[in-house]
Design an enzyme around this catalytic site. Structure first.
Site, PDB file in Angstrom:
ATOM      1  N   ASP A   1      58.429 -13.602  54.302  1.00  0.00           N
ATOM      2  CA  ASP A   1      59.721 -12.926  54.349  1.00  0.00           C
ATOM      3  C   ASP A   1      60.546 -13.324  53.129  1.00  0.00           C
ATOM      4  O   ASP A   1      60.586 -14.507  52.749  1.00  0.00           O
ATOM      5  CB  ASP A   1      60.472 -13.314  55.626  1.00  0.00           C
ATOM      6  CG  ASP A   1      61.768 -12.545  55.787  1.00  0.00           C
ATOM      7  OD1 ASP A   1      61.716 -11.396  56.253  1.00  0.00           O
ATOM      8  OD2 ASP A   1      62.832 -13.091  55.424  1.00  0.00           O
TER       9      ASP A   1
ATOM     10  N   ASN B   1      70.700  -7.244  48.691  1.00  0.00           N
ATOM     11  CA  ASN B   1      71.023  -5.819  48.631  1.00  0.00           C
ATOM     12  C   ASN B   1      72.532  -5.591  48.586  1.00  0.00           C
ATOM     13  O   ASN B   1      73.022  -4.727  47.850  1.00  0.00           O
ATOM     14  CB  ASN B   1      70.435  -5.093  49.845  1.00  0.00           C
ATOM     15  CG  ASN B   1      68.986  -4.703  49.634  1.00  0.00           C
ATOM     16  OD1 ASN B   1      68.515  -4.601  48.509  1.00  0.00           O
ATOM     17  ND2 ASN B   1      68.271  -4.489  50.739  1.00  0.00           N
TER      18      ASN B   1
ATOM     19  N   HIS C   1      70.681  -1.492  46.490  1.00  0.00           N
ATOM     20  CA  HIS C   1      69.344  -1.242  47.047  1.00  0.00           C
ATOM     21  C   HIS C   1      68.290  -0.963  45.976  1.00  0.00           C
ATOM     22  O   HIS C   1      67.119  -1.289  46.164  1.00  0.00           O
ATOM     23  CB  HIS C   1      69.411  -0.077  48.032  1.00  0.00           C
ATOM     24  CG  HIS C   1      70.113  -0.423  49.311  1.00  0.00           C
ATOM     25  ND1 HIS C   1      69.513  -1.123  50.334  1.00  0.00           N
ATOM     26  CD2 HIS C   1      71.391  -0.195  49.723  1.00  0.00           C
ATOM     27  CE1 HIS C   1      70.349  -1.303  51.326  1.00  0.00           C
ATOM     28  NE2 HIS C   1      71.512  -0.743  50.990  1.00  0.00           N
TER      29      HIS C   1
ATOM     30  N   ASP D   1      64.859  -2.922  45.778  1.00  0.00           N
ATOM     31  CA  ASP D   1      63.520  -2.326  45.712  1.00  0.00           C
ATOM     32  C   ASP D   1      62.702  -2.942  44.586  1.00  0.00           C
ATOM     33  O   ASP D   1      61.496  -3.194  44.734  1.00  0.00           O
ATOM     34  CB  ASP D   1      63.627  -0.815  45.496  1.00  0.00           C
ATOM     35  CG  ASP D   1      64.081  -0.071  46.748  1.00  0.00           C
ATOM     36  OD1 ASP D   1      64.104  -0.693  47.829  1.00  0.00           O
ATOM     37  OD2 ASP D   1      64.410   1.124  46.630  1.00  0.00           O
TER      38      ASP D   1
ATOM     39  N   GLU E   1      61.514  -6.319  54.308  1.00  0.00           N
ATOM     40  CA  GLU E   1      61.219  -7.341  53.307  1.00  0.00           C
ATOM     41  C   GLU E   1      60.142  -8.311  53.784  1.00  0.00           C
ATOM     42  O   GLU E   1      59.955  -9.393  53.215  1.00  0.00           O
ATOM     43  CB  GLU E   1      62.484  -8.117  52.948  1.00  0.00           C
ATOM     44  CG  GLU E   1      63.054  -8.998  54.053  1.00  0.00           C
ATOM     45  CD  GLU E   1      64.006  -8.271  54.991  1.00  0.00           C
ATOM     46  OE1 GLU E   1      64.810  -8.975  55.646  1.00  0.00           O
ATOM     47  OE2 GLU E   1      63.950  -7.029  55.074  1.00  0.00           O
TER      48      GLU E   1
END
Length: 337
Positions: free
Chosen positions: A210, A218, A223, A227, A254
């Site tokens: 994780d 974010n 975002h 990404d 994630e």
């Protein structure tokens, strides 16, 4: 010497009525003229001739006839050898050849067919018979070429369809953002590897990974930047799962997973530690430092559990412990039966 060829090459391509392109190879101009007259008025027969047998193969390559009339007796060239040369030439090897002989001799006829001739006529043949033979062999050749072209087109269509299906199958298994396996592929792979491990008795290890504080990342950087981080993290994870049987996949959001087949717990910990270190080495800026990950590791013998769910659950518990213990670390969970 080649008669009429230069003028013919300058003419427009014949219309569809000119189905048959006839090439006569004969050193006697009188024979060539006699055949020309016999075919005169037959608009579906486009007639050409070559009086120098030394040039016959080259002329045939250039003219691309649908049928060849071939004299057997010519100066400096054995007519049967010339037929063999046609058959050895990739451009014209399938063009029908009708040999012309001065006599009806079974031995000569047999040798002509062995050399690759398609038909045998005693010259000069009856006009009706000659035209019928020319049309028959020419049409057979055209049909043959068209069948080959249709078959080639079919094979190409099948190849394209197969490639499209393979690509579609690949896309159904790949996560579009990271290029790793998706959750569906992970589930299928785990089931298959679990059954294999039950047969072999070899251990299966799972890393549950994780990205730490990813929501905060974010919220801070947006975002699109998030990404990009997931892509870079996925690249490191993919490198870590380097063996052919290993699988790296995106579990969701994630979270990532790595399946390590035939790998005991200590080997899985080595892989996890290397991935953890390589993520740190990226030095991806976070609000209060750099991007890090937490990893939960679990290993089980498939014969000891009822299904892959027990291994996934154990790795998830180990990941929770890593997050609770301060993140940026590896924790291990040993599944119970």
């Amino acid at each position: 010497m080649i008669d009429e060829t230069a003028e013919t090459n300058a003419l427009p391509v014949p219309t569809e009525s000119y189905v048959s392109m006839v090439l006569l190879v004969d050193d006697q101009v009188l024979i060539c003229e006699a055949v020309r007259r016999a075919l005169e008025g037959e608009h579906d027969l486009d007639f050409h001739y070559c009086t120098n047998p030394q040039d016959a193969v080259r002329v045939a390559e250039e003219l691309k006839p649908t049928v060849i009339l071939q004299d057997l007796v010519m100066p400096g060239v054995n007519g049967l050898d010339l037929v063999r040369h046609y058959r050895e030439n990739a451009a014209i090897h399938a063009v029908p050849v009708i040999v012309l002989s001065t006599k009806e001799d079974p031995q000569t006829k047999s040798e002509a067919f062995k050399a690759g001739a398609n038909d045998y006529l005693v010259k000069l043949p009856d006009r009706v018979e000659l035209i019928a033979r020319l049309r028959y062999h020419s049409r057979a050749y055209v049909d043959h070429v068209q069948r080959d072209a249709a078959y080639a087109a079919l094979r190409e269509s099948q190849r394209q369809l197969m490639n499209a299906n393979l690509e579609l199958e690949r896309l159904t298994r790949i996560d579009g953002l990271t290029g790793l396996g998706n959750r569906r592929y992970f589930d299928e792979y785990m089931e298959a590897e679990w059954r294999r491990a039950q047969r072999t008795g070899n251990p299966v290890s799972l890393l549950m990974i994780d990205v730490d504080n990813f929501k905060l990342y974010n919220d801070t950087f947006g975002h699109l930047a998030g990404d990009e981080v997931l892509k870079q993290v996925a690249g490191v994870i993919q490198t870590g799962a380097s063996r052919p049987g290993d699988l790296a996949a995106r579990f969701g959001g994630e979270e990532f997973v790595v399946v390590l087949v035939d790998t005991p717990l200590d080997g899985a910990q080595v892989v996890a530690g290397r991935i953890l270190s390589d993520i740190r080495a990226l030095s991806l800026a976070h609000r209060d430092g750099i991007v890090t990950i937490s990893i939960g590791v679990a290993t089980v013998s498939a014969s000891a559990g009822s299904g892959p769910g027990s291994l996934i659950h154990a790795a998830d518990i180990a990941l929770f412990r890593a997050k609770a213990g301060g993140r940026n670390r590896v924790e291990v969970e040993v599944p119970t039966d």
